[in-house]
Write a protein that holds these residues in place. Structure first.
Motif, PDB file in Angstrom:
ATOM      1  N   GLN A 154      -1.313  16.875  -5.097  1.00  0.00           N
ATOM      2  CA  GLN A 154      -2.735  17.149  -5.334  1.00  0.00           C
ATOM      3  C   GLN A 154      -3.592  16.151  -4.570  1.00  0.00           C
ATOM      4  OE1 GLN A 154      -4.475  19.666  -7.220  1.00  0.00           O
ATOM      5  NE2 GLN A 154      -2.457  20.539  -6.831  1.00  0.00           N
ATOM      6  N   VAL A 155      -3.168  14.904  -4.568  1.00  0.00           N
ATOM      7  CA  VAL A 155      -3.884  13.856  -3.822  1.00  0.00           C
ATOM      8  C   VAL A 155      -3.821  14.133  -2.326  1.00  0.00           C
ATOM      9  CG1 VAL A 155      -3.880  11.402  -3.203  1.00  0.00           C
ATOM     10  CG2 VAL A 155      -3.511  12.095  -5.586  1.00  0.00           C
ATOM     11  N   VAL A 156      -2.626  14.495  -1.837  1.00  0.00           N
ATOM     12  CA  VAL A 156      -2.432  14.763  -0.409  1.00  0.00           C
ATOM     13  C   VAL A 156      -3.281  15.960   0.040  1.00  0.00           C
ATOM     14  CG1 VAL A 156      -0.773  15.557   1.337  1.00  0.00           C
ATOM     15  CG2 VAL A 156      -0.113  13.773  -0.300  1.00  0.00           C
ATOM     16  N   ILE A 157      -3.276  17.026  -0.747  1.00  0.00           N
ATOM     17  CA  ILE A 157      -3.992  18.251  -0.380  1.00  0.00           C
ATOM     18  C   ILE A 157      -5.505  18.066  -0.420  1.00  0.00           C
ATOM     19  CG2 ILE A 157      -4.482  20.640  -1.112  1.00  0.00           C
ATOM     20  CD1 ILE A 157      -1.533  20.729  -2.087  1.00  0.00           C
ATOM     21  N   LYS A 158      -6.000  17.350  -1.432  1.00  0.00           N
ATOM     22  CA  LYS A 158      -7.449  17.229  -1.629  1.00  0.00           C
ATOM     23  C   LYS A 158      -8.095  16.101  -0.846  1.00  0.00           C
ATOM     24  CE  LYS A 158      -7.381  19.363  -6.207  1.00  0.00           C
ATOM     25  NZ  LYS A 158      -7.650  19.206  -7.662  1.00  0.00           N
ATOM     26  N   ALA A 159      -7.282  15.187  -0.342  1.00  0.00           N
ATOM     27  CA  ALA A 159      -7.842  14.056   0.407  1.00  0.00           C
ATOM     28  C   ALA A 159      -8.392  14.521   1.757  1.00  0.00           C
ATOM     29  CB  ALA A 159      -6.777  12.992   0.606  1.00  0.00           C
ATOM     30  N   ASP A 160      -9.580  14.019   2.116  1.00  0.00           N
ATOM     31  CA  ASP A 160     -10.196  14.388   3.391  1.00  0.00           C
ATOM     32  C   ASP A 160      -9.493  13.699   4.564  1.00  0.00           C
ATOM     33  OD1 ASP A 160     -12.120  15.994   2.194  1.00  0.00           O
ATOM     34  OD2 ASP A 160     -13.416  14.269   1.792  1.00  0.00           O
ATOM     35  N   ASP A 161      -9.177  12.465   4.381  1.00  0.00           N
ATOM     36  CA  ASP A 161      -8.510  11.709   5.448  1.00  0.00           C
ATOM     37  C   ASP A 161      -7.408  10.867   4.808  1.00  0.00           C
ATOM     38  OD1 ASP A 161      -7.864  10.591   7.843  1.00  0.00           O
ATOM     39  OD2 ASP A 161      -9.432   9.046   7.755  1.00  0.00           O
ATOM     40  N   ILE A 162      -6.178  11.218   5.111  1.00  0.00           N
ATOM     41  CA  ILE A 162      -5.056  10.544   4.463  1.00  0.00           C
ATOM     42  C   ILE A 162      -4.052  10.053   5.504  1.00  0.00           C
ATOM     43  CG2 ILE A 162      -3.654  12.628   4.112  1.00  0.00           C
ATOM     44  CD1 ILE A 162      -3.023  11.399   1.291  1.00  0.00           C
ATOM     45  N   ASN A 163      -3.516   8.885   5.272  1.00  0.00           N
ATOM     46  CA  ASN A 163      -2.567   8.267   6.191  1.00  0.00           C
ATOM     47  C   ASN A 163      -1.274   9.081   6.245  1.00  0.00           C
ATOM     48  OD1 ASN A 163      -0.384   6.325   7.098  1.00  0.00           O
ATOM     49  ND2 ASN A 163      -2.213   5.035   7.339  1.00  0.00           N
ATOM     50  N   PHE A 164      -0.699   9.165   7.447  1.00  0.00           N
ATOM     51  CA  PHE A 164       0.549   9.900   7.639  1.00  0.00           C
ATOM     52  C   PHE A 164       1.668   9.335   6.776  1.00  0.00           C
ATOM     53  CE2 PHE A 164       4.676  10.083   9.849  1.00  0.00           C
ATOM     54  CZ  PHE A 164       4.889  11.456   9.807  1.00  0.00           C
ATOM     55  N   LEU A 165       1.671   8.030   6.562  1.00  0.00           N
ATOM     56  CA  LEU A 165       2.707   7.389   5.758  1.00  0.00           C
ATOM     57  C   LEU A 165       2.670   7.874   4.306  1.00  0.00           C
ATOM     58  CD1 LEU A 165       2.611   3.704   7.086  1.00  0.00           C
ATOM     59  CD2 LEU A 165       4.321   5.477   7.549  1.00  0.00           C
ATOM     60  N   VAL A 166       1.482   8.189   3.825  1.00  0.00           N
ATOM     61  CA  VAL A 166       1.344   8.714   2.460  1.00  0.00           C
ATOM     62  C   VAL A 166       1.981  10.104   2.377  1.00  0.00           C
ATOM     63  CG1 VAL A 166      -0.279   9.425   0.655  1.00  0.00           C
ATOM     64  CG2 VAL A 166      -0.751   7.390   2.032  1.00  0.00           C
ATOM     65  N   ILE A 167       1.730  10.923   3.391  1.00  0.00           N
ATOM     66  CA  ILE A 167       2.336  12.265   3.442  1.00  0.00           C
ATOM     67  C   ILE A 167       3.846  12.154   3.534  1.00  0.00           C
ATOM     68  CG2 ILE A 167       2.481  14.424   4.761  1.00  0.00           C
ATOM     69  CD1 ILE A 167      -0.379  13.884   5.730  1.00  0.00           C
ATOM     70  N   LEU A 168       4.316  11.235   4.389  1.00  0.00           N
ATOM     71  CA  LEU A 168       5.759  11.020   4.537  1.00  0.00           C
ATOM     72  C   LEU A 168       6.376  10.559   3.218  1.00  0.00           C
ATOM     73  CD1 LEU A 168       8.196  10.942   6.470  1.00  0.00           C
ATOM     74  CD2 LEU A 168       7.608   8.548   6.964  1.00  0.00           C
ATOM     75  N   GLY A 169       5.675   9.678   2.531  1.00  0.00           N
ATOM     76  CA  GLY A 169       6.143   9.198   1.231  1.00  0.00           C
ATOM     77  C   GLY A 169       6.228  10.325   0.221  1.00  0.00           C
ATOM     78  N   ALA A 170       5.244  11.235   0.249  1.00  0.00           N
ATOM     79  CA  ALA A 170       5.230  12.380  -0.669  1.00  0.00           C
ATOM     80  C   ALA A 170       6.415  13.300  -0.387  1.00  0.00           C
ATOM     81  CB  ALA A 170       3.922  13.147  -0.518  1.00  0.00           C
ATOM     82  N   ILE A 171       6.716  13.506   0.889  1.00  0.00           N
ATOM     83  CA  ILE A 171       7.849  14.355   1.278  1.00  0.00           C
ATOM     84  C   ILE A 171       9.170  13.729   0.829  1.00  0.00           C
ATOM     85  CG2 ILE A 171       9.147  15.273   3.247  1.00  0.00           C
ATOM     86  CD1 ILE A 171       6.443  15.518   4.726  1.00  0.00           C
ATOM     87  N   ILE A 172       9.313  12.425   1.073  1.00  0.00           N
ATOM     88  CA  ILE A 172      10.554  11.727   0.697  1.00  0.00           C
ATOM     89  C   ILE A 172      10.739  11.733  -0.817  1.00  0.00           C
ATOM     90  CG2 ILE A 172      11.708   9.478   0.641  1.00  0.00           C
ATOM     91  CD1 ILE A 172      10.434   8.921   3.396  1.00  0.00           C
ATOM     92  N   PHE A 173       9.662  11.461  -1.553  1.00  0.00           N
ATOM     93  CA  PHE A 173       9.744  11.444  -3.020  1.00  0.00           C
ATOM     94  C   PHE A 173      10.119  12.824  -3.551  1.00  0.00           C
ATOM     95  CE2 PHE A 173       7.859  11.943  -7.254  1.00  0.00           C
ATOM     96  CZ  PHE A 173       8.470  10.878  -7.918  1.00  0.00           C
ATOM     97  N   SER A 174       9.496  13.872  -3.011  1.00  0.00           N
ATOM     98  CA  SER A 174       9.789  15.242  -3.439  1.00  0.00           C
ATOM     99  C   SER A 174      11.235  15.610  -3.132  1.00  0.00           C
ATOM    100  CB  SER A 174       8.846  16.228  -2.740  1.00  0.00           C
ATOM    101  OG  SER A 174       7.496  15.937  -3.052  1.00  0.00           O
ATOM    102  N   ALA A 175      11.710  15.173  -1.965  1.00  0.00           N
ATOM    103  CA  ALA A 175      13.103  15.444  -1.577  1.00  0.00           C
ATOM    104  C   ALA A 175      14.068  14.769  -2.542  1.00  0.00           C
ATOM    105  CB  ALA A 175      13.356  14.962  -0.152  1.00  0.00           C
ATOM    106  N   LEU A 176      13.765  13.540  -2.945  1.00  0.00           N
ATOM    107  CA  LEU A 176      14.612  12.812  -3.889  1.00  0.00           C
ATOM    108  C   LEU A 176      14.643  13.495  -5.253  1.00  0.00           C
ATOM    109  CD1 LEU A 176      13.723   9.085  -3.059  1.00  0.00           C
ATOM    110  CD2 LEU A 176      15.904  10.247  -2.671  1.00  0.00           C
ATOM    111  N   VAL A 177      13.497  14.011  -5.666  1.00  0.00           N
ATOM    112  CA  VAL A 177      13.425  14.739  -6.948  1.00  0.00           C
ATOM    113  C   VAL A 177      14.328  15.972  -6.893  1.00  0.00           C
ATOM    114  CG1 VAL A 177      11.923  16.089  -8.478  1.00  0.00           C
ATOM    115  CG2 VAL A 177      11.123  13.909  -7.551  1.00  0.00           C
ATOM    116  N   ILE A 178      14.289  16.673  -5.768  1.00  0.00           N
ATOM    117  CA  ILE A 178      15.145  17.854  -5.595  1.00  0.00           C
ATOM    118  C   ILE A 178      16.620  17.452  -5.616  1.00  0.00           C
ATOM    119  CG2 ILE A 178      15.866  19.655  -3.965  1.00  0.00           C
ATOM    120  CD1 ILE A 178      12.914  19.752  -3.027  1.00  0.00           C
ATOM    121  N   LEU A 179      16.970  16.391  -4.888  1.00  0.00           N
ATOM    122  CA  LEU A 179      18.364  15.945  -4.806  1.00  0.00           C
ATOM    123  C   LEU A 179      18.902  15.518  -6.171  1.00  0.00           C
ATOM    124  CD1 LEU A 179      18.417  13.853  -1.486  1.00  0.00           C
ATOM    125  CD2 LEU A 179      19.041  16.239  -1.825  1.00  0.00           C
ATOM    126  N   VAL A 180      18.050  14.864  -6.955  1.00  0.00           N
ATOM    127  CA  VAL A 180      18.463  14.398  -8.278  1.00  0.00           C
ATOM    128  C   VAL A 180      18.697  15.567  -9.227  1.00  0.00           C
ATOM    129  CG1 VAL A 180      17.635  13.206 -10.355  1.00  0.00           C
ATOM    130  CG2 VAL A 180      17.440  12.094  -8.127  1.00  0.00           C
TER     131      VAL A 180
END
Length: 217
Positions: free
Chosen positions: A93-119
């Protein structure tokens, strides 16, 4: 006459569709307190893992039996899964609604989501099929996800496609409520069962046996 023969493909398809419908209804009813979603999901996996090879027997009886047997671990796992899913929701929600967001934040969101799936991806099917500690089940889920990464990716793609179809419009959403969860669970079961059988053959440990260590892949 042949079309309505007990062994005809049409009759088998109708029977399987009714089983899925009935199983989805059971999953919804037993998930209503919300805290029991984990146990209900384990019970559904217990039945669908047998459905894959047409070994399920009476769906309702098998579901209730598995719900009771897996209640403790399924509920504990859901207490882990629910906060992780909520954290994913907040992050995106933060990533989608943010007007200007750092690429590292998006990468972190992807990695965290991937870990949730793997677990979580193989934990509920494992609880449904094996006797093991929750710690080892989670560890095995991550290990299986990496070891059988092509099958894991296939599951993710198929489930994502099913979610897109279900949420396409209000009519597909209604159909999704009626049978959607079980189609997703059945999809995961079909691929996970092949992985489990391969692991069991390698380890010479049949499903349902006590296993206090990790599953060797």
């Amino acid at each position: 006459m042949g079309m309505f023969n007990q062994n005809s493909g049409f009759v088998k398809f109708v029977n399987r569709a009714l089983d899925v419908l009935w199983l989805n209804l059971l999953w919804l009813v037993f998930s209503l307190p919300l805290i029991t979603i984990g146990a209900s999901t384990c019970a559904a996996f217990s039945v669908t893992l047998k459905m894959v090879d047409e070994e399920e027997g009476y769906v309702g009886r098998q579901f209730v039996k598995a719900f009771k047997e897996n209640f403790k671990q399924g509920t504990l796992m859901w207490l882990i899964t629910a906060p992780l899913l909520y954290a994913c929701y907040i992050i995106w929600q933060v990533v989608i609604k943010a007007d200007d967001i750092n690429f590292l934040v998006i990468l972190g969101a992807i990695i965290f989501s991937a870990l949730v799936i793997l677990v979580n991806l193989y934990t509920y099917p494992q609880i449904a099929r094996y006797k093991n500690t929750l710690k080892n089940i989670v560890k095995n889920s991550v290990g299986i996800s990496f070891t059988y990464y092509t099958k894991t990716l296939l599951i993710i793609v198929l489930v994502a496609l099913e979610v897109v179809i279900i949420s396409w419009n209000r009519y597909t959403l209604l159909a999704g409520i009626i049978v959607g969860p079980e189609f997703i669970i059945y999809t995961i079961s079909g691929i996970a069962k092949k992985i489990f059988l391969r692991i069991e053959k390698h380890n010479n440990t049949p499903g349902g046996t006590e296993n206090t260590g990790t599953i060797n892949q």
